[in-house]
Design a protein around this motif. Structure first.
Motif, PDB file in Angstrom:
ATOM      1  N   HIS A 179      -2.583 -32.862  18.810  1.00 11.92           N
ATOM      2  CA  HIS A 179      -1.968 -34.036  18.153  1.00 11.92           C
ATOM      3  C   HIS A 179      -2.003 -33.787  16.647  1.00 11.92           C
ATOM      4  N   ARG A 180      -1.169 -32.879  16.207  1.00 16.10           N
ATOM      5  CA  ARG A 180      -1.252 -32.381  14.837  1.00 16.10           C
ATOM      6  C   ARG A 180      -0.560 -33.290  13.825  1.00 16.10           C
ATOM      7  N   SER A 181       0.319 -34.155  14.278  1.00 16.97           N
ATOM      8  CA  SER A 181       0.989 -35.046  13.330  1.00 16.97           C
ATOM      9  C   SER A 181       0.155 -36.297  13.131  1.00 16.97           C
ATOM     10  N   GLY A 182       0.104 -36.752  11.893  1.00 24.53           N
ATOM     11  CA  GLY A 182      -0.725 -37.910  11.577  1.00 24.53           C
ATOM     12  C   GLY A 182       0.104 -39.146  11.378  1.00 24.53           C
ATOM     13  N   PRO A 183      -0.576 -40.195  10.944  1.00 26.53           N
ATOM     14  CA  PRO A 183      -2.022 -40.256  10.705  1.00 26.53           C
ATOM     15  C   PRO A 183      -2.788 -40.408  12.018  1.00 26.53           C
ATOM     16  N   ARG A 184      -4.063 -40.002  11.994  1.00 26.95           N
ATOM     17  CA  ARG A 184      -4.884 -40.058  13.194  1.00 26.95           C
ATOM     18  C   ARG A 184      -6.220 -40.711  12.878  1.00 26.95           C
ATOM     19  N   PHE A 185      -6.664 -41.526  13.826  1.00 26.16           N
ATOM     20  CA  PHE A 185      -8.016 -42.085  13.737  1.00 26.16           C
ATOM     21  C   PHE A 185      -8.812 -41.537  14.909  1.00 26.16           C
ATOM     22  N   VAL A 186      -9.913 -40.862  14.612  1.00 26.20           N
ATOM     23  CA  VAL A 186     -10.761 -40.265  15.644  1.00 26.20           C
ATOM     24  C   VAL A 186     -12.199 -40.731  15.439  1.00 26.20           C
ATOM     25  N   TRP A 187     -12.775 -41.249  16.529  1.00 25.12           N
ATOM     26  CA  TRP A 187     -14.190 -41.639  16.531  1.00 25.12           C
ATOM     27  C   TRP A 187     -14.960 -40.601  17.343  1.00 25.12           C
ATOM     28  N   VAL A 188     -15.987 -40.018  16.726  1.00 21.11           N
ATOM     29  CA  VAL A 188     -16.852 -39.031  17.375  1.00 21.11           C
ATOM     30  C   VAL A 188     -18.271 -39.599  17.421  1.00 21.11           C
ATOM     31  N   HIS A 189     -18.837 -39.662  18.615  1.00 20.01           N
ATOM     32  CA  HIS A 189     -20.193 -40.212  18.805  1.00 20.01           C
ATOM     33  C   HIS A 189     -21.124 -39.095  19.261  1.00 20.01           C
ATOM     34  N   LEU A 190     -22.152 -38.808  18.445  1.00 17.03           N
ATOM     35  CA  LEU A 190     -23.148 -37.783  18.764  1.00 17.03           C
ATOM     36  C   LEU A 190     -24.440 -38.472  19.193  1.00 17.03           C
ATOM     37  N   TYR A 191     -24.881 -38.195  20.409  1.00 19.57           N
ATOM     38  CA  TYR A 191     -26.006 -38.923  20.999  1.00 19.57           C
ATOM     39  C   TYR A 191     -27.331 -38.169  20.884  1.00 19.57           C
ATOM     40  N   ASP A 192     -27.301 -36.925  20.419  1.00 24.96           N
ATOM     41  CA  ASP A 192     -28.434 -36.010  20.575  1.00 24.96           C
ATOM     42  C   ASP A 192     -29.794 -36.525  20.108  1.00 24.96           C
ATOM     43  N   PRO A 193     -29.918 -37.201  18.951  1.00 25.71           N
ATOM     44  CA  PRO A 193     -31.270 -37.603  18.523  1.00 25.71           C
ATOM     45  C   PRO A 193     -31.957 -38.621  19.428  1.00 25.71           C
ATOM     46  N   HIS A 194     -31.215 -39.206  20.368  1.00 24.16           N
ATOM     47  CA  HIS A 194     -31.819 -40.146  21.318  1.00 24.16           C
ATOM     48  C   HIS A 194     -32.803 -39.405  22.218  1.00 24.16           C
ATOM     49  N   ASP A 195     -33.911 -40.070  22.570  1.00 22.85           N
ATOM     50  CA  ASP A 195     -34.858 -39.416  23.463  1.00 22.85           C
ATOM     51  C   ASP A 195     -34.276 -39.340  24.881  1.00 22.85           C
ATOM     52  N   PRO A 196     -34.736 -38.422  25.734  1.00 22.21           N
ATOM     53  CA  PRO A 196     -35.793 -37.442  25.474  1.00 22.21           C
ATOM     54  C   PRO A 196     -35.325 -36.356  24.512  1.00 22.21           C
ATOM     55  N   TYR A 197     -36.239 -35.911  23.662  1.00 18.98           N
ATOM     56  CA  TYR A 197     -35.891 -34.961  22.611  1.00 18.98           C
ATOM     57  C   TYR A 197     -35.922 -33.542  23.186  1.00 18.98           C
ATOM     58  N   GLU A 198     -34.740 -32.980  23.404  1.00 18.48           N
ATOM     59  CA  GLU A 198     -34.608 -31.657  24.011  1.00 18.48           C
ATOM     60  C   GLU A 198     -33.572 -30.833  23.247  1.00 18.48           C
ATOM     61  N   PRO A 199     -33.852 -30.506  21.982  1.00 25.29           N
ATOM     62  CA  PRO A 199     -32.859 -29.736  21.220  1.00 25.29           C
ATOM     63  C   PRO A 199     -32.699 -28.331  21.791  1.00 25.29           C
ATOM     64  N   PRO A 200     -31.486 -27.796  21.755  1.00 24.98           N
ATOM     65  CA  PRO A 200     -31.295 -26.415  22.192  1.00 24.98           C
ATOM     66  C   PRO A 200     -31.813 -25.443  21.134  1.00 24.98           C
ATOM     67  N   GLU A 201     -31.900 -24.187  21.511  1.00 24.04           N
ATOM     68  CA  GLU A 201     -32.282 -23.157  20.535  1.00 24.04           C
ATOM     69  C   GLU A 201     -31.145 -22.928  19.537  1.00 24.04           C
ATOM     70  N   PRO A 202     -31.455 -22.555  18.303  1.00 22.23           N
ATOM     71  CA  PRO A 202     -32.792 -22.220  17.777  1.00 22.23           C
ATOM     72  C   PRO A 202     -33.585 -23.428  17.307  1.00 22.23           C
ATOM     73  N   PHE A 203     -33.005 -24.615  17.436  1.00 25.68           N
ATOM     74  CA  PHE A 203     -33.634 -25.811  16.859  1.00 25.68           C
ATOM     75  C   PHE A 203     -34.927 -26.178  17.582  1.00 25.68           C
ATOM     76  N   ALA A 204     -35.010 -25.874  18.882  1.00 22.40           N
ATOM     77  CA  ALA A 204     -36.239 -26.165  19.616  1.00 22.40           C
ATOM     78  C   ALA A 204     -37.408 -25.359  19.071  1.00 22.40           C
ATOM     79  N   SER A 205     -37.144 -24.136  18.636  1.00 22.84           N
ATOM     80  CA  SER A 205     -38.210 -23.292  18.081  1.00 22.84           C
ATOM     81  C   SER A 205     -38.497 -23.631  16.624  1.00 22.84           C
ATOM     82  N   ILE A 206     -37.440 -23.859  15.856  1.00 25.16           N
ATOM     83  CA  ILE A 206     -37.620 -24.168  14.432  1.00 25.16           C
ATOM     84  C   ILE A 206     -38.397 -25.464  14.248  1.00 25.16           C
ATOM     85  N   TYR A 207     -38.112 -26.445  15.114  1.00 24.71           N
ATOM     86  CA  TYR A 207     -38.739 -27.768  14.991  1.00 24.71           C
ATOM     87  C   TYR A 207     -39.625 -28.052  16.205  1.00 24.71           C
ATOM     88  N   LYS A 208     -40.353 -27.048  16.676  1.00 27.01           N
ATOM     89  CA  LYS A 208     -41.102 -27.199  17.917  1.00 27.01           C
ATOM     90  C   LYS A 208     -42.199 -28.253  17.838  1.00 27.01           C
TER      91      LYS A 208
END
Length: 655
Positions: A179-208
């Motif tokens: 959908h390359r023609s605008g204007p566009r409104f896009v909502w992006v929802h990132l849920y990751d910081p919600h528990d349970p806290y299970e970050p993927p690598e390398p973040f699991a090791s960096i912030y173990k």
């Protein structure tokens, strides 16, 4: 159009080299809203956490406006997002519970931007915002809303109740690429910081040692991927980008492990970053207190779009040019404690003080006590009187209290809530409609119980039965009359086939609260499995009296009556079950069994033949068909049906 808005459009034109002109008019900028779940402001590098690496958020702070003191009115995902999407307080938009529909008279970003020519899409990171399940109405105005599959193919939480942030970002990028023609409104929802806290690598090791921070760092990397994509496409500079946390996380402060119960800053202070089109207000920092209710009015103001007649927030535009220094009153509320039978909370943050209305009210001087550790409440305090009058004005808009609907969501959706660590309506036996909330227990006295219940529900989803059982039992040690713990423990024991224990817990719960249809049904299930058919009959009858439209209860009661040799009652219940779900094969076979017991062999043959035609691999149907033919004296047909049943049984056995 204001001079500021004209300046924004000129910036857009300069960076887009004239590419944004449509039919002689300036094309409005793309609008990107990114909400990051469970994101504390003080755990971000650009908000002062030197130990965190959040380059994407930091880059937005450099490119736009960083609001140091932004507050959400709710520590619950659905409620806080409804506020972001409508510019209304929870008392106005009404989404104060899971699965409560967002009323059609509360327009969202997508609905308000569609008349401006915007193409609209939403990409969610958790089933809690699925518009077909737990967030009805959130998809209004969106051309595409990226819900979860109706039937999960895996028991893993990934794809079933949650998506990794990178996957969400890639879904959004895929839609934008097509959908390359605008204007566009896009909502992006990132849920990751919600528990349970299970970050993927390398973040699991960096912030173990601090996995919550690892989840934030991972979410930041997903945001960075999305921003890099926008830049590569040449869309970033002329876009309006808003990034905001929906609520924070307790992390043990005030003894709250997660969120939802309290209204302290740990769960209500959120990051808010606004990147304007072009270079306007680049790198500006705003110290004044603002609210997430202010975001939608700001976007509408910048775009020159018509605002709805009612908004609880105000545009932040005056802060962009440094023309305003005063803060805005921030209200807070949470009804989630009601699910446990505890008092709901309300708060006001204004003029350097924080007031929390609770059975034991709280007042904090935020200048000398920013962590809200020293309660200085006195009923005659001038600040108390002032903010209580503010709450009274807000309360005037609230309808008369009603009991939480237990029919708001189905069992599968209740299971999804539990997988995310929340109680659903069907779990909340102890929710209440006490007219005076101050008569309920203060959540401050119950927070350890809530922490254990949350831990137990996550353990149930992970099939860590022993951990869940231990947590539920600890709650009962604290409060032997905890209805929530009794029901949840009863459900757990039922699921692992400890039927006598399940019956004990559920029976104790129903003695205290006999008017719960779901618990009565589960009690009937447990009694049935222990062989107590008469008790199961009584429990199921009680459940159906409270809620007559329960298919599972009708089906089980029909089987119980069959066991009790009451064929007329059994047939009645199974007929009623099939009225609710005519195609259910289990109910059809059970009815055929009853007809055979009654000597109605011809009727049972008709019933069973229909099943074998639609499901030729159903061995149980052939077993009963053989008996029905025998009853009619048709030995050859009975033998053929029995042989077919044996053949199907051999096919099912592993080689």
């Amino acid at each position: 159009m204001t001079a500021f808005r004209v300046f924004c459009w000129l910036c857009c034109l300069a960076t887009a080299a004239g590419a944004g002109s449509v039919a002689g008019k300036t094309q409005p900028p793309d609008v990107f809203l990114v909400t990051i779940d469970t994101l504390r402001a003080d755990h971000i590098h650009c908000y002062g956490d030197a130990d965190m690496q959040t380059p994407a958020l930091d880059s937005l702070a450099r490119d736009g406006v960083r609001f140091e003191q932004a507050f959400t009115p709710s520590p619950i995902t659905n409620t806080s997002h409804a506020t972001i999407l409508t510019g209304l307080l929870p008392t106005d938009h009404g989404v104060t519970d899971f699965a409560v529909p967002l009323a059609t008279d509360h327009p969202t970003w997508a609905e308000l931007l569609k008349p401006q020519g915007y193409h609209t899409a939403a990409f969610i990171g958790a089933v809690i915002l699925d518009s077909k399940q737990l967030a009805p109405g959130f998809d209004r105005g969106f051309d595409f809303y990226d819900n979860f599959p109706e039937h999960a193919t895996s028991k893993s939480r990934w794809g079933r109740v949650e998506r990794r942030g990178m996957e969400v970002a890639q879904h959004a990028e895929g839609w934008l690429s097509s959908h390359r023609s605008g204007p566009r409104f896009v909502w992006v929802h990132l849920y990751d910081p919600h528990d349970p806290y299970e970050p993927p690598e390398p973040f699991a090791s960096i912030y173990k040692e601090r996995l919550y921070d690892g989840e934030i760092a991972y979410a930041d990397s997903a945001l960075g991927h999305f921003l890099a994509y926008l830049k590569k496409q040449g869309w970033y500079d002329r876009a309006l980008v808003v990034v905001v946390g929906d609520h924070g996380e307790g992390l043990g402060e005030h003894n709250e492990d997660t969120h939802g119960i309290f209204l302290y800053d740990s769960t209500t202070h959120v990051p808010l970053l606004v990147k304007l089109p072009g270079q306007e207000a680049k790198g500006r920092e705003v110290a004044a207190q603002v609210r997430t209710t202010d975001i939608l009015p700001t976007v509408l103001d910048l775009l020159g779009a018509k605002a709805p007649s009612r908004l609880d927030g105000e545009s932040l535009r005056t802060y962009f040019a440094g023309g305003e220094a005063s803060g805005r009153t921030a209200f807070g509320e949470t009804d989630y404690p009601l699910r446990f039978g505890w008092a709901p909370l309300r708060s006001v943050r204004e003029g350097g003080v924080k007031f929390i209305e609770a059975p034991r009210p709280e007042l904090y001087d935020l200048h000398s006590d920013p962590k809200e550790l020293h309660n200085i409440y006195e009923p005659w305090d001038a600040n108390v009187q002032r903010v209580r009058s503010m709450l009274a004005e807000v309360r005037k808009k609230v309808p008369a209290p009603t009991q939480i609907s237990r029919g708001a969501v189905g069992q599968s959706t209740t299971d999804e809530l539990r997988a995310l660590g929340y109680l659903g309506p069907a779990d909340a036996l102890s929710s209440t409609n006490v007219p005076e909330p101050s008569l309920l227990p203060d959540p401050k006295d119950k927070i350890e119980e809530q922490n254990l219940l949350h831990k137990a529900m996550l353990a149930v989803d992970d099939e860590r039965t022993d951990t869940a059982r231990e947590a539920f039992r600890k709650v009962l040690e604290m409060d032997p009359k905890s209805l929530t713990a009794l029901v949840q423990l009863g459900q757990l024991e039922l699921a692992v086939t400890h039927y006598a224990a399940a019956a004990d817990y559920l029976g104790r719960a129903l003695e205290m609260r006999p008017g719960d249809a779901t618990a009565a049904f589960s009690y009937g299930e447990a009694l049935h499995m222990t062989g107590n058919l008469a008790g199961a009959r009584d429990a199921l009858q009680a459940s159906l009296k409270l809620n007559p439209n329960q298919f599972s209860a009708r089906l089980l009661l029909g089987k119980v009556y069959l066991g009790l040799k009451d064929m007329t009652a059994a047939e009645d219940q199974l007929d009623a079950a099939l009225l609710l779900h005519p195609a259910n094969v289990e109910a059809q076979i059970s009815l055929a069994e009853v007809l055979i017991a009654e000597g109605k062999f011809s009727e049972s043959v008709t019933q069973l033949l229909a099943i074998t035609h639609s499901q030729p691999g159903n061995g149980e149907a052939y077993i009963w068909l053989a008996q029905a033919y025998s009853g009619l004296g048709q030995k050859e047909k009975a033998l053929a049906a029995a042989n077919r049943a044996r053949a199907l049984e051999k096919q099912e056995k592993p080689h």
